[in-house]
Design a protein around this motif. Structure first.
Motif, PDB file in Angstrom:
ATOM      1  N   GLU A 147       5.063  -2.427  16.278  1.00 12.10           N
ATOM      2  CA  GLU A 147       6.341  -2.964  15.803  1.00 12.10           C
ATOM      3  C   GLU A 147       6.306  -3.305  14.321  1.00 12.10           C
ATOM      4  OE1 GLU A 147       9.316  -6.779  16.734  1.00 12.10           O
ATOM      5  OE2 GLU A 147       7.494  -6.458  17.908  1.00 12.10           O
ATOM      6  N   GLU A 148       5.211  -3.898  13.843  1.00 15.87           N
ATOM      7  CA  GLU A 148       5.153  -4.319  12.444  1.00 15.87           C
ATOM      8  C   GLU A 148       5.130  -3.124  11.484  1.00 15.87           C
ATOM      9  OE1 GLU A 148       1.648  -6.619  11.760  1.00 15.87           O
ATOM     10  OE2 GLU A 148       0.350  -5.266  12.897  1.00 15.87           O
ATOM     11  N   TRP A 149       4.725  -1.949  11.954  1.00 17.87           N
ATOM     12  CA  TRP A 149       4.715  -0.770  11.088  1.00 17.87           C
ATOM     13  C   TRP A 149       6.120  -0.294  10.756  1.00 17.87           C
ATOM     14  CZ3 TRP A 149       0.276   3.217  12.299  1.00 17.87           C
ATOM     15  CH2 TRP A 149      -0.952   2.537  12.327  1.00 17.87           C
ATOM     16  N   GLU A 150       7.107  -0.748  11.500  1.00 15.46           N
ATOM     17  CA  GLU A 150       8.491  -0.352  11.260  1.00 15.46           C
ATOM     18  C   GLU A 150       9.154  -1.176  10.159  1.00 15.46           C
ATOM     19  OE1 GLU A 150      10.146   2.084  12.432  1.00 15.46           O
ATOM     20  OE2 GLU A 150       9.154   2.767  14.257  1.00 15.46           O
ATOM     21  N   ARG A 151       8.412  -2.098   9.550  1.00 15.50           N
ATOM     22  CA  ARG A 151       8.978  -2.948   8.497  1.00 15.50           C
ATOM     23  C   ARG A 151       8.394  -2.563   7.144  1.00 15.50           C
ATOM     24  NH1 ARG A 151       7.731  -6.971  12.454  1.00 15.50           N
ATOM     25  NH2 ARG A 151       6.002  -7.730  11.170  1.00 15.50           N
ATOM     26  N   PRO A 152       9.232  -2.245   6.145  1.00 10.33           N
ATOM     27  CA  PRO A 152       8.713  -1.910   4.811  1.00 10.33           C
ATOM     28  C   PRO A 152       7.819  -3.002   4.231  1.00 10.33           C
ATOM     29  CG  PRO A 152      11.040  -1.336   4.968  1.00 10.33           C
ATOM     30  CD  PRO A 152      10.704  -2.083   6.221  1.00 10.33           C
ATOM     31  N   ALA A 153       8.111  -4.275   4.543  1.00 10.27           N
ATOM     32  CA  ALA A 153       7.305  -5.367   4.003  1.00 10.27           C
ATOM     33  C   ALA A 153       5.850  -5.284   4.458  1.00 10.27           C
ATOM     34  CB  ALA A 153       7.909  -6.717   4.417  1.00 10.27           C
ATOM     35  N   PHE A 154       5.605  -4.723   5.645  1.00 15.89           N
ATOM     36  CA  PHE A 154       4.232  -4.579   6.123  1.00 15.89           C
ATOM     37  C   PHE A 154       3.433  -3.691   5.188  1.00 15.89           C
ATOM     38  CE2 PHE A 154       1.099  -2.141   8.617  1.00 15.89           C
ATOM     39  CZ  PHE A 154       0.318  -3.177   9.116  1.00 15.89           C
ATOM     40  N   TRP A 155       4.044  -2.594   4.732  1.00 20.23           N
ATOM     41  CA  TRP A 155       3.339  -1.640   3.872  1.00 20.23           C
ATOM     42  C   TRP A 155       3.307  -2.086   2.415  1.00 20.23           C
ATOM     43  CZ3 TRP A 155       0.670   1.229   6.898  1.00 20.23           C
ATOM     44  CH2 TRP A 155       1.169   1.588   8.151  1.00 20.23           C
ATOM     45  N   ALA A 156       4.128  -3.073   2.068  1.00 17.23           N
ATOM     46  CA  ALA A 156       4.198  -3.518   0.673  1.00 17.23           C
ATOM     47  C   ALA A 156       3.003  -4.360   0.254  1.00 17.23           C
ATOM     48  CB  ALA A 156       5.489  -4.315   0.449  1.00 17.23           C
ATOM     49  N   SER A 157       2.196  -4.789   1.213  1.00 19.69           N
ATOM     50  CA  SER A 157       1.121  -5.720   0.894  1.00 19.69           C
ATOM     51  C   SER A 157      -0.133  -5.047   0.349  1.00 19.69           C
ATOM     52  CB  SER A 157       0.763  -6.547   2.140  1.00 19.69           C
ATOM     53  OG  SER A 157       0.390  -5.707   3.211  1.00 19.69           O
ATOM     54  N   TRP A 158      -0.153  -3.708   0.325  1.00 17.68           N
ATOM     55  CA  TRP A 158      -1.331  -3.006  -0.191  1.00 17.68           C
ATOM     56  C   TRP A 158      -1.030  -2.323  -1.522  1.00 17.68           C
ATOM     57  CZ3 TRP A 158      -0.667  -2.963   5.229  1.00 17.68           C
ATOM     58  CH2 TRP A 158      -1.692  -3.585   5.929  1.00 17.68           C
ATOM     59  N   ASP A 159      -2.057  -2.217  -2.346  1.00 16.68           N
ATOM     60  CA  ASP A 159      -1.919  -1.548  -3.638  1.00 16.68           C
ATOM     61  C   ASP A 159      -1.892  -0.034  -3.481  1.00 16.68           C
ATOM     62  OD1 ASP A 159      -2.041  -4.023  -4.955  1.00 16.68           O
ATOM     63  OD2 ASP A 159      -4.239  -3.977  -4.920  1.00 16.68           O
ATOM     64  N   ARG A 160      -2.475   0.442  -2.420  1.00 12.54           N
ATOM     65  CA  ARG A 160      -2.613   1.884  -2.219  1.00 12.54           C
ATOM     66  C   ARG A 160      -2.515   2.184  -0.727  1.00 12.54           C
ATOM     67  NH1 ARG A 160      -7.948   5.334  -4.196  1.00 12.54           N
ATOM     68  NH2 ARG A 160      -7.068   7.412  -3.950  1.00 12.54           N
ATOM     69  N   LEU A 161      -1.788   3.228  -0.371  1.00 15.03           N
ATOM     70  CA  LEU A 161      -1.574   3.579   1.033  1.00 15.03           C
ATOM     71  C   LEU A 161      -1.935   5.044   1.235  1.00 15.03           C
ATOM     72  CD1 LEU A 161      -0.532   3.033   3.887  1.00 15.03           C
ATOM     73  CD2 LEU A 161       1.791   3.415   3.043  1.00 15.03           C
TER      74      LEU A 161
END
Length: 599
Positions: A147-161
């Motif tokens: 579920e948390e992967w569906e939120r842009p804020a989850f991915w915003a916390s890393w410098d590199r993806l």
């Protein structure tokens, strides 16, 4: 007493599962082959689930169980299919009851999204041994997103993806769509089993090092797209491109603006840092960022080398168009489709272009039916104009009230970063070109009918602007520095009186007349959705059009051939039989008129 029962029960379950594993020598050997020794097994809480029978009567045995870290809920377990141990597993990789959960290993600002929990543990352990700030992520159910992967804020916390090969294509596509940021890709680990525990661990460390080195934005499976020798010392040709609709090495580029939200310094929930960032979509789906390459100390700003993160040299830091015509949702869907290997165009090209034809036909009546197809080809041409060395100016002529402005407005509503401009100066045209980077329609350009009308500078700008090599204009900046502006781009003119003969030699003219019949009553396609489709079509089919254009360009005999070549290339590469025939007839008719006039 009651508060202590649940932990004891939980501990009992862990001990029971662990005991099952410790008594299974085959499973222990297989886990060791994968780099998980006793310490790793203990840290992850691995065990073996007792045999059970599925609803269809199939017995499942040898399933590796591990505790899931699900905040605020009672402990759940995920299950792994361990090759050579698990019998009749419910999934080839991993599964579990309830919703998918995040499996996390390691800690740091670089996030690697893996295809299985096992790979996440392997890469997380390798990062720990190497002292690297890396977080490895996986879904407990490889075909579903937590579920948390569906939120842009989850991915915003890393410098590199970084998405690592082996990840489900559907999951990868969704991550690209949700993340709204540059996403990198990397090759997966090679198959094979090491014979010694230390050896397999070193293999994982090498794998991680290769991911971090080669999986940069714009690289696919460790292969760079920039020219050979770009990392070598020496002198090289300076050939930066304009990033607005830029075309290089078979790729189109499109800059777009996003609001980037990153976790704040405190890391508290809701503590976000906000900024506007310009990103660049490449036509293979890679999302790139601009950068300034390292220069010798004291190098003036005007001598610094600007590039994208795939190595493409650009003329200046990119700015998204103020008249950007491609919606962010469509850009994200395009990148997601490319990531999953799907065709970003949901429909055949000829069907999309037929809708453009229908849209234009709904707005204005043209006495020559072939002209509607010519206008259709021109509108699509604006979306990949940098593929071509020269462009025709589309001139709409006819009496007042005949629909010239209406057709121009229709073209602008579907064109590439398009804008309508009233009577103006050359400076205004150049400035607007810089702002929009796409189609400019000059409405009521009556002053271009004669060379002595006071529109001489604007006319001269249009005369040289149809060709990429001559569309350059020096302007004085506020600092006093002189800068050369590239104002190459598609142009549409409307005029009752037409234009002077020299400018007319760069034009394809369409005649309009007052409508004597009712326009089609069928509802036209939605302009915004159709324009998004044109962007997708141009980005995904630019190489086909460029290939058709190169043949026409090589066979070009004069200026008329030169300016018709882009429209013929568009029609020949992507248009249906009706479009090909109509554009060809119009070109042949104009050639015959030219021969007759010369005689």
């Amino acid at each position: 007493m009651a508060t202590n029962r649940k932990p004891r029960s939980t501990d009992f379950n862990l001990r029971r599962l662990r005991s099952n594993l410790l008594r299974n020598a085959t499973a222990l050997d297989r886990l060791a082959d994968l780099g998980l020794g006793p310490d790793g097994i203990e840290a992850l809480g691995l065990g073996i689930k007792e045999p059970y029978v599925r609803s269809d009567g199939t017995e499942v045995d040898g399933v590796v169980a591990y505790p899931l870290q699900v905040a605020g809920r009672r402990r759940r377990y995920g299950y792994l299919n361990l090759d050579g141990v698990t019998v009749n597993g419910e999934h080839a990789v991993a599964w579990g009851p309830g919703a998918a959960a995040t499996v996390r290993a390691g800690r740091g600002g670089t996030a690697l999204v893996m295809g299985s929990p096992m790979e996440a543990w392997q890469i997380g352990a390798a990062a720990g041994r190497l002292g690297l700030e890396v977080t490895a992520l996986a879904s407990s159910q490889p075909d579903a997103l937590p579920e948390e992967w569906e939120r842009p804020a989850f991915w915003a916390s890393w410098d590199r993806l970084i998405l690592v090969e082996g990840l489900s294509s559907a999951v990868a596509a969704r991550v690209v769509e949700v993340a709204r940021r540059p996403v990198e890709t990397a090759a997966g680990i090679e198959a094979g089993v090491a014979t010694e525990h230390a050896t397999v661990q070193r293999r994982h460390e090498e794998w991680l090092e290769e991911i971090l080195e080669f999986a940069r934005v714009g690289r696919r499976s460790g292969v760079r797209v920039v020219d050979d020798g770009d990392d070598a010392a020496g002198d090289f040709a300076a050939a930066p491109i304009s990033v607005h609709g830029g075309f290089a090495r078979g790729y189109l580029f499109y800059p777009f603006l996003v609001e980037r939200r990153r976790a704040g310094v405190s890391g508290a929930e809701g503590d976000l840092l906000h900024s506007y960032e310009t990103l660049i979509l490449r036509s293979d789906g890679a999302i790139l960022e601009p950068q300034v390459l390292t220069a010798p100390p004291g190098t003036p700003a005007g001598r610094r080398v600007h590039a994208l993160t795939d190595g493409t040299r650009i003329e200046a830091p990119p700015q998204a168009s103020r008249h950007a015509s491609w919606s962010l949702s469509s850009i994200q869907a395009f990148a997601a489709a490319r990531a999953s290997g799907d065709d970003p165009c949901g429909r055949p090209p000829e069907e999309i272009l037929s809708d453009v034809h229908r849209f234009l036909q709904s707005r204005v009546h043209l006495p020559d039916a072939d002209d509607v197809w010519v206008a259709t080809a021109f509108v699509f041409m604006t979306h990949l104009f940098r593929v071509f060395d020269s462009l025709p100016l589309l001139l709409l002529t006819g009496p007042r009230g005949s629909g010239k402005s209406e057709l121009a407005s229709a073209a602008v509503s579907l064109g590439f970063n398009a804008v309508m401009m009233g009577p103006g100066s050359a400076a205004a045209l150049v400035r607007l070109t810089r702002e929009c980077g796409g189609l400019i329609a000059l409405d009521d350009a009556e002053g271009l009918a004669t060379q002595s009308s006071g529109f001489g500078e604007l006319g001269q700008c249009l005369k040289v602007g149809y060709k990429a090599t001559s569309a350059r204009k020096p302007i004085a900046l506020g600092s006093g520095r002189i800068d050369t502006i590239d104002f190459y781009g598609p142009r549409l003119l409307t005029s009752i009186r037409g234009v002077d003969p020299v400018l007319g030699s760069r034009c394809i003219s369409l005649a309009t007349v007052p409508a004597t019949v009712a326009l089609p009553s069928v509802a036209p396609p939605d302009a915004v959705a159709l324009r998004d489709e044109l962007h997708c079509l141009a980005m995904s089919r630019s190489v086909e059009v460029e290939r058709a254009y190169s043949l026409l360009r090589d066979a070009s005999l004069d200026r008329r051939d030169e300016i018709w070549a882009p429209l013929l290339a568009v029609a020949g590469a992507l248009g249906g039989a009706g479009m090909v025939a109509a554009v060809g007839r119009r070109r042949d008719a104009e050639r015959e008129r030219a021969v007759t006039a010369a005689a």
